[in-house]
Motif scaffolding. Sequence first.
Motif, mmCIF file in Angstrom:
data_model
loop_
_atom_site.group_PDB
_atom_site.id
_atom_site.type_symbol
_atom_site.label_atom_id
_atom_site.label_comp_id
_atom_site.label_asym_id
_atom_site.label_seq_id
_atom_site.Cartn_x
_atom_site.Cartn_y
_atom_site.Cartn_z
ATOM 1 N N UNK A 65 84.280 27.691 58.140
ATOM 2 C CA UNK A 65 84.092 27.207 59.499
ATOM 3 C C UNK A 65 82.819 26.392 59.653
ATOM 4 N N UNK A 66 81.770 26.782 58.915
ATOM 5 C CA UNK A 66 80.506 26.061 59.055
ATOM 6 C C UNK A 66 80.652 24.632 58.566
ATOM 7 N N UNK B 76 82.528 22.729 61.198
ATOM 8 C CA UNK B 76 81.681 22.342 62.327
ATOM 9 C C UNK B 76 80.735 21.209 61.943
ATOM 10 N N UNK C 256 82.676 18.049 61.957
ATOM 11 C CA UNK C 256 82.922 17.669 63.359
ATOM 12 C C UNK C 256 81.694 16.945 63.912
ATOM 13 N N UNK D 207 82.894 34.250 67.716
ATOM 14 C CA UNK D 207 82.443 33.964 66.354
ATOM 15 C C UNK D 207 81.663 35.147 65.783
ATOM 16 N N UNK E 65 86.217 30.621 64.889
ATOM 17 C CA UNK E 65 85.829 29.589 65.831
ATOM 18 C C UNK E 65 87.021 29.321 66.743
ATOM 19 N N UNK F 95 82.595 20.911 73.557
ATOM 20 C CA UNK F 95 82.453 20.911 72.100
ATOM 21 C C UNK F 95 80.983 20.939 71.691
ATOM 22 N N UNK G 35 75.569 26.758 69.836
ATOM 23 C CA UNK G 35 75.758 28.043 69.170
ATOM 24 C C UNK G 35 75.142 28.017 67.765
ATOM 25 N N UNK G 36 75.391 26.939 67.026
ATOM 26 C CA UNK G 36 74.870 26.852 65.656
ATOM 27 C C UNK G 36 73.346 26.849 65.667
ATOM 28 N N UNK H 157 74.910 31.351 64.861
ATOM 29 C CA UNK H 157 76.291 31.649 65.217
ATOM 30 C C UNK H 157 76.597 33.137 65.217
ATOM 31 N N UNK H 158 75.938 33.897 64.366
ATOM 32 C CA UNK H 158 76.289 35.308 64.315
ATOM 33 C C UNK H 158 75.371 36.158 65.181
ATOM 34 N N UNK I 6 72.337 19.847 65.161
ATOM 35 C CA UNK I 6 73.209 20.897 64.625
ATOM 36 C C UNK I 6 73.303 20.794 63.114
#
Lengths: 245, 279, 297
Positions: free
Chosen positions: B86-87, B90, B93, C31, C37, C226, C232-233, C237-238, C274
């Motif tokens: 997923x990272x 992202x 993206x 997440x 996601x 988006x 979040x990143x 994220x965790x 990001x």
Amino acid sequence: MANVLEFHDVDQSFGGIKALTDVSFDIPQACITGIIGPNGAGKTTIFNVITGAYRPDRGSVRLNGQEILGLAPYRIARAGISRTFQNIRLFASMTVWEHMLLSQAPRTPMLSRILPSRAVAERGERMMELFGISAVRDRIAVSLPYGVQRKVEMARAYAMEPKLLLLDEPVAGMNHDEAEDLRQTLQGLRDKGLSILIIEHDMRFMMNLCDEMHVMNYGRKIAGGRPAEIQRDPAVIAAYLGEDA
Amino acid sequence: MMSSYQAGLVADGSILLLGALSVYVILSTGQLSLGNAGFMAIGAYLSSWLTVSAGMPLTPAIVVSAAVSAVFGLIIGFPALRLKGLYLAMATLGFGEMVRTFFLNFEPTGGAGGFSGMEHVPLWYILGWTAFVLACVMICERTRWWLEIRAVNDDELAAGLVGMNTTVTKLMAFMTGAAIAAVAGALLAHQNLYIEPGNFGFDRSTEFVLAMILGGSSLAAGSIVGAALLIMLPELLRDFVDWRIAIFGALLVAVLLVRRQGILDRNVFGLAKFWRRAN
Amino acid sequence: MGVSIFIQQVLNGLTLGAVYTLIALAFSLVMGILGILNLAISEIFMIGAFIGFSLIMSGVPVWLALPGAMAVAAVISMVIARIGYEPLRNASHITPMLSTLGFSMILQNFATNTWGSDPMQLTLEGWLDTRFHFGLVSLSVVQIVVFAVTLGLCVLTALLIQRTDIGRGLRAVAENRDVSRILGVRPRRMILVAFALSGLLAGAAGVLVGLHYSVITPYIGVDIGLKAIAVMIVGGATNIWGALLAGPIIGILEVLTVAYGGAAMRDFIVYGMMIAILLVRPQGLLGGSSKTSGGRV
Ligand SMILES: Nc1ncnc2c1ncn2[C@@H]1O[C@H](COP(=O)(O)OP(=O)(O)O)[C@@H](O)[C@H]1O
Ligand SMILES: [Mg+2]
């Protein structure tokens, strides 16, 4: 006799656990060397250090006199060490035949990997015959019974034309006859000059197979020598054989 | 004889197929890219600038754009090596959106106003490139190199331990995917004759992913089926044309639930082989 | 003069940042707890905005429209959990993400067909249409509402997760799903709760953004929603609470970029940040040490 591999003074720890403490041994050329020891003794860890999957805290590993510690796993594999896994790791999407082709790819230059090669195909056929898996060549490897999967792993490892072959519990999942066939196959390979390092639990199998053995317990090597000597070693009897008997 | 409307559909389908293939090559190593519209934008803008402003013939312009995009693929691929699953999705993206906003701000190629002046390419030219790229990918699929790509997807750690340089394999896949997306972009620009940054947004990237997943993500032929489906379905469902996107979305969910590997999978051809041998 | 413009920008940035915080929290709940996601969150946010708008325009007071939109958003999110995530929860993490992508396509198409793709305008009336002036700096009532609601929701979420049985269950599932089952937590239930919570927050963010800009389109999901992934990143994220720090940072950064660097640069900066974080510190600003050590052989 020359040594293919010299494994010297290796310490490996994971957090608090010391998986290997000051372990040393040599693997002579064209011999079958065995490692035995109870579960958790550090046997698989030795394989992981040799193949570069783990970076030990200390020590040295030399292949034909060349230090290989610190090299990327794929470089060590290309230098001539190939292995099988205790928990079988075949490629989930591939047939047995594809495993045979794939394992020969890394050692050839890029262009020849794109062109079909008769030599590669022939070697693939020979590998499958050697380990008795020709009949299942078009099956997805992971769908086969465990014993057969182990043979596919061995064929994949041997197809890489290794100098040293590492086998982690290859007999698990095989019946007596299959194990006996395997013993003869491995001894045949040794007689042709291959060096083999093998981990196995089955004492009788190992006694018949190995030229030399090393015994591990709690991350330390407690004995090493010819199978007959090992069988008589008091420390071994206490730590391992006694437990089984 | 084909009407120009039908010809347009075929051209769109071909470009979509190329986009789907660009995602497919990268996904074959287990890396999902949600930013291939970014590579497409690079191909579209660079090739258009080369043909319009630098006076270069189209074919070399496409080749140059694909090469430049491959270099970007390498630049993106290197950091991407550190990211998984997923990272990575992202990060790609984010890359796609960054490329789009770059062109939004980049005045030499028109900025938000877009870029035009390209000469229209005949349909056979688009089909020629598509057939060429498709043939290359399908031939590669039969080589030992492709087995390495699949090995990285199946079990990266084991692949390394049996001697594969997984880093190089993943980078090559990224570069190849980037180059293919650039070809798609160049063809799009010379088919539509006008490009703007909005052509290369997130929805474009997801359209590629969609075509590939629907058609079948384990072989290149799947992308053909997926691209054809995405182009044909709106034609068949004229009455629901407003709900086209929603239908695709529902189709995507349905395929993932019922047949995760997509419409086609490797066994379709395995089956054919089996039949041949049995007879 | 320059200073007050700057302060004004920071205030506006904080407002946007508050919205980002809520959406990023929605992303990171799913997440952080389930490891997936949910791309549809950005469209749930957009739907929340339209529902809130429609309710307010038909005369429903804001204090009712907000929970109404949140509830609808939560229901949509739970439907996605049941259909799009649960059957796929044992697949690789990419597969459920793709299925949420399918849902976001459905939601966006639904919005364009229902409300049209032209911008929808809301004229605020009465107490909502008030501004307080402090010298050259001004603060609208809407901005205060945005801050208050965001703060309130964050506190409530924190209490729920840290102090209640449901929260303990969520955290257990986040640690280890199999162990949590042994401890008597029902993972299926927790999945639904995580999605519902995430939907509530995204829906609220939608209403707030609608009030703040007083104009919305079906594309705010892609344009704003988006970008919350980037928030979040950056936060981690965790780590669910990373969003609280990263939201305001990115909100301010974005508004300042617009003010001093040009409107079109802002996405470039946000996504660039990001990617930089992913490369330098993949666990984000507030994440613990990354657990990506090599797998066991
Ligand atoms: N990657 C790892 N992380 C943590 N501990 C490990 C790791 N690999 C091995 N160990 C520990 O090292 C010890 C030796 O393991 P191993 O070499 O697998 O034993 P065996 O002799 O059964 O093959 C065990 O206590 C095991 O838990
Ligand atoms: Mg072991």
